[in-house]
Design a protein around this motif. Structure first.
Motif, PDB file in Angstrom:
ATOM      1  N   ARG A   1     -19.618   8.758   2.545  1.00 27.06           N
ATOM      2  CA  ARG A   1     -18.708   9.454   3.106  1.00 27.06           C
ATOM      3  C   ARG A   1     -18.748  10.191   4.608  1.00 27.06           C
ATOM      4  NH1 ARG A   1     -15.018  10.223  -0.592  1.00 27.06           N
ATOM      5  NH2 ARG A   1     -15.349   9.439  -2.684  1.00 27.06           N
TER       6      ARG A   1
ATOM      7  N   ARG B   1       0.866  -1.104   0.011  1.00 31.16           N
ATOM      8  CA  ARG B   1       0.238  -0.065  -0.011  1.00 31.16           C
ATOM      9  C   ARG B   1       0.751   1.353  -0.038  1.00 31.16           C
ATOM     10  NH1 ARG B   1      -4.647  -1.829   4.482  1.00 31.16           N
ATOM     11  NH2 ARG B   1      -5.470  -3.399   3.605  1.00 31.16           N
TER      12      ARG B   1
ATOM     13  N   VAL C   1      -3.447  12.012   3.938  1.00 36.62           N
ATOM     14  CA  VAL C   1      -4.757  11.398   3.324  1.00 36.62           C
ATOM     15  C   VAL C   1      -4.786  10.219   2.755  1.00 36.62           C
ATOM     16  CG1 VAL C   1      -6.879  11.661   1.810  1.00 36.62           C
ATOM     17  CG2 VAL C   1      -5.812  13.832   2.871  1.00 36.62           C
ATOM     18  N   GLU C   2      -3.609  10.066   2.039  1.00 34.34           N
ATOM     19  CA  GLU C   2      -3.383   8.703   1.285  1.00 34.34           C
ATOM     20  C   GLU C   2      -3.129   7.449   2.307  1.00 34.34           C
ATOM     21  OE1 GLU C   2      -2.470  11.794  -1.858  1.00 34.34           O
ATOM     22  OE2 GLU C   2      -2.127  11.531   0.359  1.00 34.34           O
TER      23      GLU C   2
ATOM     24  N   ARG D   1      -3.831   7.595   5.468  1.00 39.44           N
ATOM     25  CA  ARG D   1      -5.038   7.385   6.114  1.00 39.44           C
ATOM     26  C   ARG D   1      -5.985   6.434   5.526  1.00 39.44           C
ATOM     27  NH1 ARG D   1      -6.835  12.921   7.459  1.00 39.44           N
ATOM     28  NH2 ARG D   1      -8.783  12.528   5.835  1.00 39.44           N
ATOM     29  N   THR D   2      -6.155   6.458   4.031  1.00 36.58           N
ATOM     30  CA  THR D   2      -6.613   5.680   3.406  1.00 36.58           C
ATOM     31  C   THR D   2      -6.331   4.159   3.278  1.00 36.58           C
ATOM     32  OG1 THR D   2      -7.579   7.541   1.917  1.00 36.58           O
ATOM     33  CG2 THR D   2      -7.589   5.188   0.882  1.00 36.58           C
TER      34      THR D   2
ATOM     35  N   ASP E   1     -13.701  11.492   3.536  1.00 37.88           N
ATOM     36  CA  ASP E   1     -13.387  10.153   3.726  1.00 37.88           C
ATOM     37  C   ASP E   1     -14.174   9.162   3.416  1.00 37.88           C
ATOM     38  OD1 ASP E   1     -11.270  11.997   5.023  1.00 37.88           O
ATOM     39  OD2 ASP E   1     -10.313   9.954   5.541  1.00 37.88           O
TER      40      ASP E   1
ATOM     41  N   VAL F   1     -15.301   2.192   4.025  1.00 34.88           N
ATOM     42  CA  VAL F   1     -14.853   0.964   3.478  1.00 34.88           C
ATOM     43  C   VAL F   1     -15.143  -0.268   4.260  1.00 34.88           C
ATOM     44  CG1 VAL F   1     -12.947   1.704   1.947  1.00 34.88           C
ATOM     45  CG2 VAL F   1     -12.396   0.660   4.048  1.00 34.88           C
TER      46      VAL F   1
ATOM     47  N   GLN G   1      -7.203   2.234   6.403  1.00 32.34           N
ATOM     48  CA  GLN G   1      -8.831   2.126   6.647  1.00 32.34           C
ATOM     49  C   GLN G   1      -9.267   0.455   6.799  1.00 32.34           C
ATOM     50  OE1 GLN G   1     -10.606   4.693   3.782  1.00 32.34           O
ATOM     51  NE2 GLN G   1     -10.725   6.421   5.186  1.00 32.34           N
TER      52      GLN G   1
ATOM     53  N   GLN H   1     -13.338  -1.565   7.991  1.00 33.13           N
ATOM     54  CA  GLN H   1     -12.863  -0.387   8.592  1.00 33.13           C
ATOM     55  C   GLN H   1     -13.469  -0.467  10.223  1.00 33.13           C
ATOM     56  OE1 GLN H   1     -13.832   3.389   6.664  1.00 33.13           O
ATOM     57  NE2 GLN H   1     -12.588   4.700   7.733  1.00 33.13           N
TER      58      GLN H   1
END
Length: 372
Positions: free
Chosen positions: A271, A32, A134-135, A137-138, A317, A320, A141, A323
Protein backbone atom coordinates in the motif's frame (compact mmCIF):
# COMPACT_ATOMS: atom_id res chain seq x y z
CA UNK A 1 -22.15 6.82 -36.14
CA UNK A 2 -23.36 8.59 -39.30
CA UNK A 3 -21.70 8.55 -42.73
CA UNK A 4 -20.40 12.11 -42.36
CA UNK A 5 -18.67 11.24 -39.10
CA UNK A 6 -17.15 8.12 -40.62
CA UNK A 7 -15.85 10.13 -43.57
CA UNK A 8 -14.39 12.75 -41.22
CA UNK A 9 -12.56 10.04 -39.32
CA UNK A 10 -11.23 8.53 -42.55
CA UNK A 11 -10.00 11.96 -43.66
CA UNK A 12 -8.30 12.47 -40.28
CA UNK A 13 -6.62 9.09 -40.53
CA UNK A 14 -5.28 10.00 -43.95
CA UNK A 15 -3.93 13.27 -42.50
CA UNK A 16 -2.09 11.39 -39.76
CA UNK A 17 -4.19 12.06 -36.66
CA UNK A 18 -6.80 9.78 -35.13
CA UNK A 19 -7.43 8.85 -31.53
CA UNK A 20 -5.38 5.75 -30.68
CA UNK A 21 -8.17 3.90 -28.87
CA UNK A 22 -7.94 0.11 -28.75
CA UNK A 23 -11.42 -1.48 -29.00
CA UNK A 24 -10.29 -4.35 -26.80
CA UNK A 25 -8.90 -2.04 -24.12
CA UNK A 26 -11.97 0.19 -24.26
CA UNK A 27 -14.25 -2.79 -23.71
CA UNK A 28 -12.36 -3.68 -20.54
CA UNK A 29 -12.53 -0.09 -19.30
CA UNK A 30 -16.26 0.05 -19.93
CA UNK A 31 -16.70 -3.17 -17.94
CA UNK A 32 -14.73 -1.67 -15.07
CA UNK A 33 -16.99 1.40 -15.02
CA UNK A 34 -20.12 -0.75 -15.16
CA UNK A 35 -18.77 -2.65 -12.16
CA UNK A 36 -18.51 0.69 -10.33
CA UNK A 37 -22.14 1.42 -11.22
CA UNK A 38 -23.18 -2.02 -10.00
CA UNK A 39 -21.43 -1.49 -6.66
CA UNK A 40 -23.06 1.93 -6.26
CA UNK A 41 -26.48 0.74 -7.34
CA UNK A 42 -26.69 3.42 -10.04
CA UNK A 43 -27.37 3.43 -13.77
CA UNK A 44 -25.07 6.15 -15.10
CA UNK A 45 -21.85 8.01 -14.36
CA UNK A 46 -20.73 11.46 -15.54
CA UNK A 47 -16.98 11.78 -16.25
CA UNK A 48 -15.72 15.37 -16.31
CA UNK A 49 -11.97 15.51 -15.59
CA UNK A 50 -9.19 15.25 -18.12
CA UNK A 51 -7.71 12.27 -16.26
CA UNK A 52 -10.93 10.25 -16.32
CA UNK A 53 -11.93 11.23 -19.84
CA UNK A 54 -8.62 10.49 -21.53
CA UNK A 55 -8.41 7.16 -19.67
CA UNK A 56 -11.93 6.08 -20.57
CA UNK A 57 -11.66 7.27 -24.18
CA UNK A 58 -8.28 5.51 -24.34
CA UNK A 59 -6.20 8.47 -25.47
CA UNK A 60 -8.53 11.03 -27.02
CA UNK A 61 -7.60 14.70 -26.63
CA UNK A 62 -10.37 16.60 -24.86
CA UNK A 63 -8.56 19.84 -24.08
CA UNK A 64 -7.80 23.10 -25.83
CA UNK A 65 -5.97 25.12 -23.21
CA UNK A 66 -3.55 23.14 -21.07
CA UNK A 67 -4.71 25.29 -18.15
CA UNK A 68 -8.41 24.95 -18.91
CA UNK A 69 -11.17 22.48 -18.20
CA UNK A 70 -11.94 19.69 -20.70
CA UNK A 71 -14.16 20.69 -23.61
CA UNK A 72 -16.14 17.47 -23.33
CA UNK A 73 -17.99 15.37 -20.77
CA UNK A 74 -18.85 11.67 -20.93
CA UNK A 75 -22.03 10.03 -19.72
CA UNK A 76 -21.60 6.29 -19.28
CA UNK A 77 -24.82 4.35 -18.83
CA UNK A 78 -25.80 0.73 -19.15
CA UNK A 79 -26.80 1.14 -22.79
CA UNK A 80 -23.78 3.02 -24.10
CA UNK A 81 -21.34 5.92 -24.01
CA UNK A 82 -22.34 9.52 -24.74
CA UNK A 83 -19.74 12.23 -25.32
CA UNK A 84 -21.02 15.80 -25.08
CA UNK A 85 -18.96 18.69 -26.44
CA UNK A 86 -19.45 22.29 -27.54
CA UNK A 87 -20.77 22.90 -31.04
CA UNK A 88 -17.53 24.61 -32.13
CA UNK A 89 -15.49 21.55 -31.08
CA UNK A 90 -17.72 18.81 -32.47
CA UNK A 91 -16.27 18.58 -35.99
CA UNK A 92 -12.70 18.08 -34.75
CA UNK A 93 -13.79 15.66 -32.03
CA UNK A 94 -15.76 13.62 -34.57
CA UNK A 95 -12.94 13.64 -37.10
CA UNK A 96 -9.95 13.02 -34.87
CA UNK A 97 -10.83 11.94 -31.34
CA UNK A 98 -14.08 9.96 -31.25
CA UNK A 99 -13.66 6.21 -30.66
CA UNK A 100 -15.99 3.78 -32.36
CA UNK A 101 -19.18 3.11 -30.48
CA UNK A 102 -19.38 6.50 -28.74
CA UNK A 103 -22.39 8.72 -29.48
CA UNK A 104 -21.54 12.41 -29.95
CA UNK A 105 -23.85 15.16 -28.69
CA UNK A 106 -23.39 18.94 -28.82
CA UNK A 107 -24.25 21.93 -26.70
CA UNK A 108 -23.88 25.60 -27.77
CA UNK A 109 -20.43 27.03 -27.11
CA UNK A 110 -21.98 29.24 -24.41
CA UNK A 111 -24.01 26.40 -22.88
CA UNK A 112 -23.57 24.37 -19.70
CA UNK A 113 -21.60 21.28 -20.68
CA UNK A 114 -22.04 19.18 -17.55
CA UNK A 115 -25.70 20.03 -17.15
CA UNK A 116 -26.39 19.09 -20.76
CA UNK A 117 -24.59 15.78 -20.36
CA UNK A 118 -26.49 15.03 -17.15
CA UNK A 119 -29.83 15.40 -18.94
CA UNK A 120 -28.95 12.33 -21.00
CA UNK A 121 -28.90 10.15 -17.88
CA UNK A 122 -31.68 7.58 -17.83
CA UNK A 123 -33.87 7.92 -14.80
CA UNK A 124 -32.47 11.20 -13.52
CA UNK A 125 -29.24 12.47 -12.01
CA UNK A 126 -26.07 10.52 -12.89
CA UNK A 127 -23.44 9.49 -10.39
CA UNK A 128 -20.80 12.23 -10.13
CA UNK A 129 -17.18 11.40 -10.84
CA UNK A 130 -16.09 12.87 -7.51
CA UNK A 131 -18.33 10.43 -5.65
CA UNK A 132 -16.36 7.45 -6.98
CA UNK A 133 -12.92 9.04 -7.35
CA UNK A 134 -11.18 6.23 -5.46
CA UNK A 135 -12.98 3.53 -7.43
CA UNK A 136 -12.07 5.18 -10.75
CA UNK A 137 -8.46 5.49 -9.65
CA UNK A 138 -8.47 1.78 -8.88
CA UNK A 139 -9.92 1.08 -12.32
CA UNK A 140 -7.06 3.02 -13.94
CA UNK A 141 -4.30 1.20 -12.06
CA UNK A 142 -3.71 -1.99 -14.07
CA UNK A 143 -2.58 -0.88 -17.52
CA UNK A 144 -3.93 -2.73 -20.55
CA UNK A 145 -1.80 -3.87 -23.52
CA UNK A 146 -2.54 -0.97 -25.86
CA UNK A 147 -1.96 1.78 -23.32
CA UNK A 148 1.14 0.03 -21.94
CA UNK A 149 2.66 0.05 -25.42
CA UNK A 150 1.75 3.72 -25.98
CA UNK A 151 3.18 4.70 -22.60
CA UNK A 152 6.47 2.90 -23.24
CA UNK A 153 6.87 4.72 -26.57
CA UNK A 154 6.06 8.09 -25.02
CA UNK A 155 8.47 7.60 -22.12
CA UNK A 156 11.28 6.51 -24.45
CA UNK A 157 10.64 9.53 -26.67
CA UNK A 158 10.77 11.88 -23.67
CA UNK A 159 14.05 10.33 -22.50
CA UNK A 160 15.51 10.71 -26.00
CA UNK A 161 14.49 14.37 -26.05
CA UNK A 162 16.36 14.89 -22.79
CA UNK A 163 19.49 13.31 -24.25
CA UNK A 164 19.40 15.39 -27.42
CA UNK A 165 18.85 18.68 -25.61
CA UNK A 166 21.26 18.25 -22.71
CA UNK A 167 24.02 16.76 -24.90
CA UNK A 168 23.96 20.00 -26.91
CA UNK A 169 24.10 22.28 -23.86
CA UNK A 170 27.10 24.32 -22.75
CA UNK A 171 27.77 26.22 -19.51
CA UNK A 172 26.59 29.36 -21.33
CA UNK A 173 23.23 27.86 -22.30
CA UNK A 174 20.47 29.51 -20.32
CA UNK A 175 17.81 27.68 -18.36
CA UNK A 176 15.16 29.13 -20.67
CA UNK A 177 17.10 27.85 -23.69
CA UNK A 178 17.12 24.33 -22.23
CA UNK A 179 13.39 24.52 -21.50
CA UNK A 180 12.53 25.93 -24.92
CA UNK A 181 14.58 23.25 -26.70
CA UNK A 182 12.80 20.58 -24.67
CA UNK A 183 9.42 22.16 -25.47
CA UNK A 184 10.21 22.07 -29.19
CA UNK A 185 11.17 18.41 -29.02
CA UNK A 186 8.11 17.46 -26.97
CA UNK A 187 5.70 19.23 -29.33
CA UNK A 188 7.46 17.79 -32.38
CA UNK A 189 6.85 14.27 -31.08
CA UNK A 190 3.13 14.98 -30.82
CA UNK A 191 2.99 15.63 -27.09
CA UNK A 192 2.23 18.52 -24.76
CA UNK A 193 4.86 19.83 -22.33
CA UNK A 194 2.93 20.01 -19.06
CA UNK A 195 6.00 20.73 -16.89
CA UNK A 196 9.40 22.10 -17.92
CA UNK A 197 11.92 22.81 -15.15
CA UNK A 198 15.59 23.69 -15.23
CA UNK A 199 18.09 24.86 -12.65
CA UNK A 200 21.69 25.77 -13.26
CA UNK A 201 24.50 25.58 -10.76
CA UNK A 202 23.36 28.74 -8.97
CA UNK A 203 19.80 27.49 -8.31
CA UNK A 204 20.30 23.84 -7.36
CA UNK A 205 18.61 24.36 -4.00
CA UNK A 206 15.16 24.68 -5.55
CA UNK A 207 13.14 21.46 -5.89
CA UNK A 208 10.74 22.92 -8.50
CA UNK A 209 12.96 25.35 -10.43
CA UNK A 210 10.99 27.23 -13.05
CA UNK A 211 13.59 28.29 -15.66
CA UNK A 212 15.16 31.73 -15.78
CA UNK A 213 17.51 33.62 -18.10
CA UNK A 214 20.50 32.51 -16.00
CA UNK A 215 23.23 30.43 -17.70
CA UNK A 216 23.26 26.87 -16.38
CA UNK A 217 26.99 27.02 -15.48
CA UNK A 218 28.92 23.91 -14.48
CA UNK A 219 25.94 21.73 -13.53
CA UNK A 220 22.21 21.64 -14.25
CA UNK A 221 19.03 19.64 -13.80
CA UNK A 222 16.17 19.42 -16.32
CA UNK A 223 12.70 18.01 -15.70
CA UNK A 224 9.99 17.28 -18.24
CA UNK A 225 6.44 16.00 -17.89
CA UNK A 226 5.16 15.25 -21.39
CA UNK A 227 1.59 14.22 -22.21
CA UNK A 228 0.56 12.31 -25.32
CA UNK A 229 -2.76 10.52 -25.86
CA UNK A 230 -3.64 11.35 -22.25
CA UNK A 231 -0.59 9.65 -20.74
CA UNK A 232 2.07 11.65 -18.87
CA UNK A 233 5.78 10.73 -18.93
CA UNK A 234 7.96 12.16 -16.14
CA UNK A 235 11.74 12.36 -16.49
CA UNK A 236 14.58 14.14 -14.63
CA UNK A 237 18.16 14.31 -15.90
CA UNK A 238 21.38 16.03 -14.81
CA UNK A 239 24.30 17.35 -16.85
CA UNK A 240 27.64 18.82 -15.75
CA UNK A 241 30.77 20.12 -17.41
CA UNK A 242 33.38 18.72 -15.02
CA UNK A 243 33.95 15.51 -13.09
CA UNK A 244 31.81 16.59 -10.13
CA UNK A 245 32.81 17.18 -6.54
CA UNK A 246 33.20 14.30 -4.07
CA UNK A 247 30.13 15.57 -2.20
CA UNK A 248 28.02 15.58 -5.39
CA UNK A 249 29.11 12.09 -6.39
CA UNK A 250 28.36 10.79 -2.91
CA UNK A 251 24.91 12.41 -2.81
CA UNK A 252 24.05 11.08 -6.27
CA UNK A 253 24.92 7.54 -5.21
CA UNK A 254 22.91 7.86 -2.00
CA UNK A 255 19.78 9.20 -3.71
CA UNK A 256 19.95 6.30 -6.17
CA UNK A 257 20.09 3.97 -3.17
CA UNK A 258 16.95 5.59 -1.76
CA UNK A 259 15.20 5.03 -5.08
CA UNK A 260 16.35 1.40 -5.10
CA UNK A 261 14.71 0.91 -1.70
CA UNK A 262 11.48 2.41 -3.08
CA UNK A 263 11.56 0.07 -6.07
CA UNK A 264 12.04 -2.88 -3.71
CA UNK A 265 8.97 -1.78 -1.76
CA UNK A 266 6.84 -1.37 -4.90
CA UNK A 267 5.37 -4.87 -5.10
CA UNK A 268 1.86 -6.21 -5.72
CA UNK A 269 -0.29 -5.84 -2.62
CA UNK A 270 1.85 -3.14 -1.01
CA UNK A 271 0.00 0.00 0.00
CA UNK A 272 1.15 3.51 -0.78
CA UNK A 273 1.26 4.55 2.87
CA UNK A 274 3.53 1.57 3.57
CA UNK A 275 5.82 2.50 0.68
CA UNK A 276 5.85 6.05 2.01
CA UNK A 277 6.98 4.80 5.40
CA UNK A 278 9.84 2.98 3.65
CA UNK A 279 10.78 6.21 1.86
CA UNK A 280 11.05 8.05 5.17
CA UNK A 281 13.24 5.33 6.64
CA UNK A 282 15.39 5.12 3.52
CA UNK A 283 16.29 8.81 3.68
CA UNK A 284 17.62 8.30 7.17
CA UNK A 285 19.36 5.06 6.26
CA UNK A 286 21.24 6.75 3.43
CA UNK A 287 22.26 9.85 5.31
CA UNK A 288 19.75 12.48 4.15
CA UNK A 289 18.04 13.21 7.44
CA UNK A 290 14.65 12.45 8.91
CA UNK A 291 13.03 15.64 7.57
CA UNK A 292 13.94 15.12 3.91
CA UNK A 293 10.53 13.74 2.94
CA UNK A 294 8.90 16.98 4.14
CA UNK A 295 10.79 19.13 1.63
CA UNK A 296 9.31 17.74 -1.59
CA UNK A 297 6.66 15.24 -2.69
CA UNK A 298 7.95 11.74 -3.32
CA UNK A 299 5.91 10.72 -6.38
CA UNK A 300 3.55 7.79 -6.71
CA UNK A 301 1.44 6.05 -9.34
CA UNK A 302 1.56 7.67 -12.78
CA UNK A 303 -0.32 7.43 -16.06
CA UNK A 304 -3.21 9.70 -17.01
CA UNK A 305 -2.12 12.26 -14.42
CA UNK A 306 1.34 13.34 -13.37
CA UNK A 307 0.73 11.39 -10.17
CA UNK A 308 -2.42 9.35 -9.71
CA UNK A 309 -2.25 10.04 -6.78
CA UNK A 310 0.79 11.43 -4.99
CA UNK A 311 1.76 9.06 -2.23
CA UNK A 312 1.37 10.45 1.28
CA UNK A 313 1.32 9.01 4.80
CA UNK A 314 -2.47 8.82 4.45
CA UNK A 315 -2.79 7.29 0.97
CA UNK A 316 -3.67 3.61 1.23
CA UNK A 317 -4.16 2.58 -2.44
CA UNK A 318 -2.91 -0.94 -3.09
CA UNK A 319 -0.25 -1.67 -5.72
CA UNK A 320 -1.19 -4.01 -8.58
CA UNK A 321 0.63 -5.69 -11.46
CA UNK A 322 1.02 -3.63 -14.64
CA UNK A 323 0.60 -0.41 -12.69
CA UNK A 324 2.89 2.50 -13.59
CA UNK A 325 4.79 4.78 -11.21
CA UNK A 326 7.04 7.80 -11.03
CA UNK A 327 8.93 8.00 -7.76
CA UNK A 328 11.12 11.08 -7.34
CA UNK A 329 13.26 11.04 -4.19
CA UNK A 330 15.37 14.17 -3.82
CA UNK A 331 17.92 15.70 -1.51
CA UNK A 332 19.99 18.88 -1.41
CA UNK A 333 21.26 19.29 -4.97
CA UNK A 334 20.16 15.80 -6.11
CA UNK A 335 17.06 14.16 -7.52
CA UNK A 336 16.31 11.01 -9.51
CA UNK A 337 13.11 10.39 -11.50
CA UNK A 338 11.89 8.06 -14.22
CA UNK A 339 8.59 6.52 -15.22
CA UNK A 340 8.42 2.77 -14.56
CA UNK A 341 5.96 -0.12 -14.77
CA UNK A 342 5.54 -2.97 -12.33
CA UNK A 343 5.43 -6.22 -14.33
CA UNK A 344 5.68 -9.89 -13.40
CA UNK A 345 9.47 -9.58 -13.75
CA UNK A 346 9.62 -6.58 -11.40
CA UNK A 347 10.11 -2.87 -11.98
CA UNK A 348 10.76 -2.01 -15.63
CA UNK A 349 12.02 1.48 -16.46
CA UNK A 350 10.08 2.96 -19.38
CA UNK A 351 11.83 6.33 -19.83
CA UNK A 352 15.07 4.88 -21.17
CA UNK A 353 17.47 6.18 -23.82
CA UNK A 354 20.39 3.77 -24.35
CA UNK A 355 22.61 6.73 -25.23
CA UNK A 356 22.40 8.13 -21.70
CA UNK A 357 25.11 7.01 -19.23
CA UNK A 358 23.82 4.60 -16.63
CA UNK A 359 24.90 2.35 -13.79
CA UNK A 360 23.24 -0.77 -12.42
CA UNK A 361 21.75 -0.15 -8.99
CA UNK A 362 20.27 -3.21 -7.30
CA UNK A 363 19.80 -4.89 -10.67
CA UNK A 364 18.20 -1.94 -12.51
CA UNK A 365 20.00 0.45 -14.87
CA UNK A 366 19.68 3.97 -13.51
CA UNK A 367 20.78 7.27 -15.06
CA UNK A 368 24.04 8.90 -14.11
CA UNK A 369 24.86 12.56 -14.59
CA UNK A 370 25.86 13.27 -18.18
CA UNK A 371 29.40 14.67 -18.16
CA UNK A 372 30.37 16.85 -21.12
Amino acid sequence: MNTATQQAQQDAAAAGRVAPASPADRAVKRRRVLDILDAAGRDSLLLTTNTALTWYLDGSRVHISLAGDPIAAMLVDRDGDHLVTFNNEAARIAAEELPDGVALHTVPWHGQLHAAAATLAPGGTPLAEADVAVELRTARQPFLPGESARYARLCADAAAAMTDVLAAATPETTEFAVASALAARIVAMGAEPLVLLCNGAGRSGFRHPLPTHAPIGRRAMAVVCARRNGLVANVTRWVRFDAGTPAELDAEARIAAVEADIFDATVPGARLDGIFAEIRESYVRHGFGADQWTLHHQGGPAGYAGRDPRATPGTDDAVVLNQTFTWNPSGPGVKIEDTVQLTESGVTVLSVDPRWPAAVVNGIRRPLTLEL
